[in-house]
Design a protein around this motif. Sequence first.
Motif, PDB file in Angstrom:
ATOM      1  N   ILE B 458       0.842  -1.190   0.000  1.00 53.60           N
ATOM      2  CA  ILE B 458       0.000   0.000   0.000  1.00 53.60           C
ATOM      3  C   ILE B 458       0.885   1.251   0.000  1.00 53.60           C
ATOM      4  O   ILE B 458       1.783   1.371   0.835  1.00 53.60           O
ATOM      5  CB  ILE B 458      -0.994  -0.016   1.199  1.00 53.60           C
ATOM      6  N   PRO B 459       0.636   2.172  -0.929  1.00 55.95           N
ATOM      7  CA  PRO B 459       1.436   3.408  -0.933  1.00 55.95           C
ATOM      8  C   PRO B 459       1.214   4.183   0.369  1.00 55.95           C
ATOM      9  O   PRO B 459       0.124   4.128   0.962  1.00 55.95           O
ATOM     10  CB  PRO B 459       0.886   4.183  -2.134  1.00 55.95           C
ATOM     11  N   GLY B 460       2.222   4.937   0.773  1.00 51.40           N
ATOM     12  CA  GLY B 460       2.160   5.647   2.052  1.00 51.40           C
ATOM     13  C   GLY B 460       0.951   6.567   2.178  1.00 51.40           C
ATOM     14  O   GLY B 460       0.246   6.565   3.193  1.00 51.40           O
ATOM     15  N   ALA B 461       0.686   7.345   1.134  1.00 51.33           N
ATOM     16  CA  ALA B 461      -0.433   8.301   1.195  1.00 51.33           C
ATOM     17  C   ALA B 461      -1.762   7.556   1.315  1.00 51.33           C
ATOM     18  O   ALA B 461      -2.654   7.971   2.078  1.00 51.33           O
ATOM     19  CB  ALA B 461      -0.424   9.176  -0.052  1.00 51.33           C
ATOM     20  N   ALA B 462      -1.897   6.467   0.555  1.00 48.31           N
ATOM     21  CA  ALA B 462      -3.136   5.682   0.611  1.00 48.31           C
ATOM     22  C   ALA B 462      -3.309   5.067   1.999  1.00 48.31           C
ATOM     23  O   ALA B 462      -4.436   5.007   2.533  1.00 48.31           O
ATOM     24  CB  ALA B 462      -3.106   4.589  -0.451  1.00 48.31           C
ATOM     25  N   MET B 463      -2.199   4.627   2.590  1.00 45.64           N
ATOM     26  CA  MET B 463      -2.278   4.035   3.928  1.00 45.64           C
ATOM     27  C   MET B 463      -2.760   5.069   4.947  1.00 45.64           C
ATOM     28  O   MET B 463      -3.643   4.779   5.774  1.00 45.64           O
ATOM     29  CB  MET B 463      -0.894   3.508   4.346  1.00 45.64           C
TER      30      MET B 463
END
Lengths: 159, 508
Positions: B458-463
């Motif tokens: 999961i990309p950091g921003a999405a997380m």
Amino acid sequence: MSQERKEAVQRLGITLLVLLAGVLLLPYVGSARAAINWELFGDAYTPDLSVSDNIGAPGSQFAFTGSGYQPNRLAIIFVNGQVVGGVTTDGNGTGRFIIDTTGVPDGELTVVMETDANVSAFKTITVDSAEAVVAPPGGFSGPILGTTGSSTFLPFVQR
Amino acid sequence: MTPLPSFVRSVENRSAWWLRLARLDWQATAVFILPFFLYWLTLAPTIYNLDSAEFTTAVASNGLIRATGYPLYLLVGKVWSWLPLSSDMGYRMNLFSAFLSAVTLLQGEYILRRLKVEPWLRLGALGLLATAPYFWAMSLIAEVYTLHTALMAGIILSLLRWTDEPTPLRLALPIFLMTISLGNHMATVLLVPGAVWFVLTSQPDQLKKWRVWAAAGTAVLLGLTVFLVLPLRYASQPLFNYAGEYDAAGVFHPVNLMRFSGVWWLITGQSFAGQMFGYQLSELWPQVAAYGAQLWTAFLAIGIGPGLLGLVVLTRRNWRLGGLLLLIFLANAIFYINYRVVDKDTMYLPTYLIWAIWLGVGYQQLALWLQNLVQPQLPPWLLRGVAIGAVLLAVALNWSLVDRSADWSTREIAETILAEVEPNALVLGWWDTVPAVQYLQLVEGQRPDVQTINRFLIPGAAMEELILSQLDERPIYINNPSMALLQQATAVPVGPVYKLERRLVPLP
């Protein structure tokens, strides 16, 4: 000494030289041996932030080491939510810095080292006037970052 | 007096048994059994961590692994997992690595026999390989490396067999092994230059025969069928899938493995391309030195001189075979020295195998050198004593460094997390926690109410968006919260993770 015996000694000597050639390299190789377990490679996946001391009086300098980050990347350092500086990780993904607590009131400081949202680690230290002033270990080097320590309410981490 | 029929049968059985024993290849048996026993004694007793947990969980739950997909490991691992060796699937898959290491060594024995190395010296050379710290360590946990070395040894052996009698079918075997090996580890391409060199220099006329090309093409096609595992598993929508990405709503989007582009993306490891040849020229020397030190340690210093001697002797004696081994060694060493990952020390095993072959030849050369001396009995035994003594010393020195027989830490961490987190929790973590938790959930049926996400997926921003949107709806746990999350939530330690709780007043 007969010719045969001389040749035998020569051959034995050369054999020993070949067998021991690797041992002669010892000074160049060193003999550091570490246990091979998953913790050895855990940093490859998980950033970690460690600190030399967890508690010290105001004026203390706490030495931080972040590991398991991407190599050669700028990591932002936060103290209680405020940006206090940055440090560039080395080729192994390790970055070192010192937090100077001169003038910081007693309380807890949450220090975060982050390259991006998914690669971030934090550590909490305590500033306490009743404790001794602590300094970085000998030989430790890294940028010294100051903080007021009182810019936001505490703590980030509840115990 | 006529003996009883049962007595006759008993005598016959006994003599048949002795006959079978007498026919047994004791040297080959020892080369297989002794290391396998050593690995069994030091084997990790349950699920292990990081990649190992991922491989075990994927095999057991018919799941999918991250790049490069490892379809062959998924396939043969599945077959192995059916063997009733233990009730603990983690242990079973760890034992699989031990078995494959022993198979590697057994094939090394047959290679050294062909090179006319005497039995004790073969045992000495292969013994140092078996007890080299990283070779030993990778034999104790579920990993793909020992399957890779087993296939690599099989490719070398089958190429040697082909030169005995160069028929199209005999050439098809190493080609098939090499193709199928791509389904276990893409580093198999590093064997190609050496193999092509060997075939072209050994029997160039063979390539003019259409039967050779037909057999080779068939072997490649057959070998490539292993990649069908990927779309087949994808079609079954596995619960454990590391080929894809989560979005900010917590929905998993798998890479479409029914399409060629999806399979290609996965098996070529494009997500790791940045790490390949990842060093500047100025950074290379320390990496070369580190590899040299690792090789030195692996062969306990004593194997360095004879190994180099073996390289020279073998290359002069048989430059075709010498070229094959040297090219395989150099391709693997150069590639991994330049590979910028922290765990690359575990990836040099192919170079160890080549070094062990050189070591055996080097030992043999020394033995020949010592023949016909004034006291002919002493020196050969001295050399055998040194070769076997070095192996025993390696066992004594390395045992404590690699022994995992009491390491329950991964299971304990995962069980602690599942015991501590609240119902319907969302747990986010890295490789050191999440795959093992998923193993407990998918293989052992524990806590199906908990959702786990590996942050790798999961990309950091999405997380951050996912966590902040669900923070008031369900318990959320994470190993290392980011600064943005800490500004919105406090982190309460719960076992090895933190529970996030929304702040009443967000930080500025």
